[in-house]
Design a protein around this motif. Structure first.
Motif, short mmCIF file in Angstrom:
data_model
loop_
_atom_site.label_atom_id
_atom_site.label_comp_id
_atom_site.label_asym_id
_atom_site.label_seq_id
_atom_site.Cartn_x
_atom_site.Cartn_y
_atom_site.Cartn_z
N MET A 1 63.38 5.12 -17.07
CA MET A 1 63.19 6.18 -18.53
C MET A 1 63.05 4.69 -19.47
N LEU A 2 62.27 5.12 -20.32
CA LEU A 2 61.69 4.31 -21.26
C LEU A 2 62.37 4.99 -22.60
N GLU A 3 63.15 4.85 -23.11
CA GLU A 3 63.15 4.92 -24.89
C GLU A 3 63.14 4.72 -26.26
N THR A 4 62.84 4.93 -26.78
CA THR A 4 62.51 4.40 -27.86
C THR A 4 62.98 5.33 -29.14
N VAL A 5 63.52 4.86 -29.99
CA VAL A 5 63.84 5.53 -31.18
C VAL A 5 63.01 5.01 -32.42
N ARG A 6 61.88 3.97 -32.26
CA ARG A 6 61.27 4.79 -33.68
C ARG A 6 59.90 5.57 -33.09
N LEU A 7 59.77 6.58 -34.26
CA LEU A 7 59.08 7.54 -33.11
C LEU A 7 57.59 7.31 -33.41
N ASP A 8 57.04 6.41 -34.67
CA ASP A 8 55.60 6.09 -34.90
C ASP A 8 55.13 5.20 -34.34
N LEU A 9 56.13 4.90 -32.86
CA LEU A 9 55.12 3.71 -31.75
C LEU A 9 55.62 4.71 -30.72
N ILE A 10 55.85 5.85 -30.53
CA ILE A 10 55.87 6.94 -29.20
C ILE A 10 53.98 6.84 -29.06
N PRO A 11 53.04 7.42 -30.00
CA PRO A 11 51.63 7.23 -29.47
C PRO A 11 51.09 6.23 -28.84
N LEU A 12 51.49 5.08 -29.27
CA LEU A 12 51.22 3.71 -29.04
C LEU A 12 51.80 3.45 -27.33
N LEU A 13 52.94 3.85 -27.46
CA LEU A 13 53.13 3.78 -25.43
C LEU A 13 52.75 4.12 -25.09
N ILE A 14 52.36 5.40 -24.92
CA ILE A 14 51.86 7.10 -24.30
C ILE A 14 50.20 6.16 -24.31
N ILE A 15 49.33 5.15 -25.02
CA ILE A 15 47.76 4.91 -25.14
C ILE A 15 48.00 3.56 -23.89
N SER A 16 48.82 3.03 -24.45
CA SER A 16 49.52 1.65 -23.84
C SER A 16 48.97 2.34 -22.62
N SER A 17 50.06 2.97 -22.08
CA SER A 17 51.14 3.51 -20.53
C SER A 17 49.18 4.23 -19.71
N GLY A 18 48.56 4.69 -20.42
CA GLY A 18 47.11 4.55 -20.05
C GLY A 18 46.04 3.72 -19.67
N ILE A 19 46.15 2.71 -20.81
CA ILE A 19 45.37 2.31 -20.70
C ILE A 19 45.57 0.98 -19.78
N LEU A 20 46.58 0.46 -19.41
CA LEU A 20 47.65 -0.33 -18.10
C LEU A 20 47.16 0.97 -17.01
#
Length: 51
Positions: A1-20
């Motif tokens: 499981m990928l853990e992120t502490v910065r809430l502002d980066l969560i949308p970028l992580l989700i979008i990047s995963s979808g693109i990949l």
């Protein structure tokens, strides 16, 4: 499981995963070829896609 502490980066992580994911599909790189699933299970996945 990928853990992120910065809430502002969560949308970028989700979008990047979808693109990949889309790039992998466009290039024919499917997970079932990596997992070596039984043929019966592969057929069931093909007959009942989630999307």
């Amino acid at each position: 499981m990928l853990e992120t502490v910065r809430l502002d980066l969560i949308p970028l992580l989700i979008i990047s995963s979808g693109i990949l994911h889309n790039i992998c599909i466009m290039n024919g790189d499917f997970l079932e070829t990596i997992l070596n699933l039984p043929e019966e299970l592969l057929e069931e996945i093909r007959m009942n896609p989630r999307n």
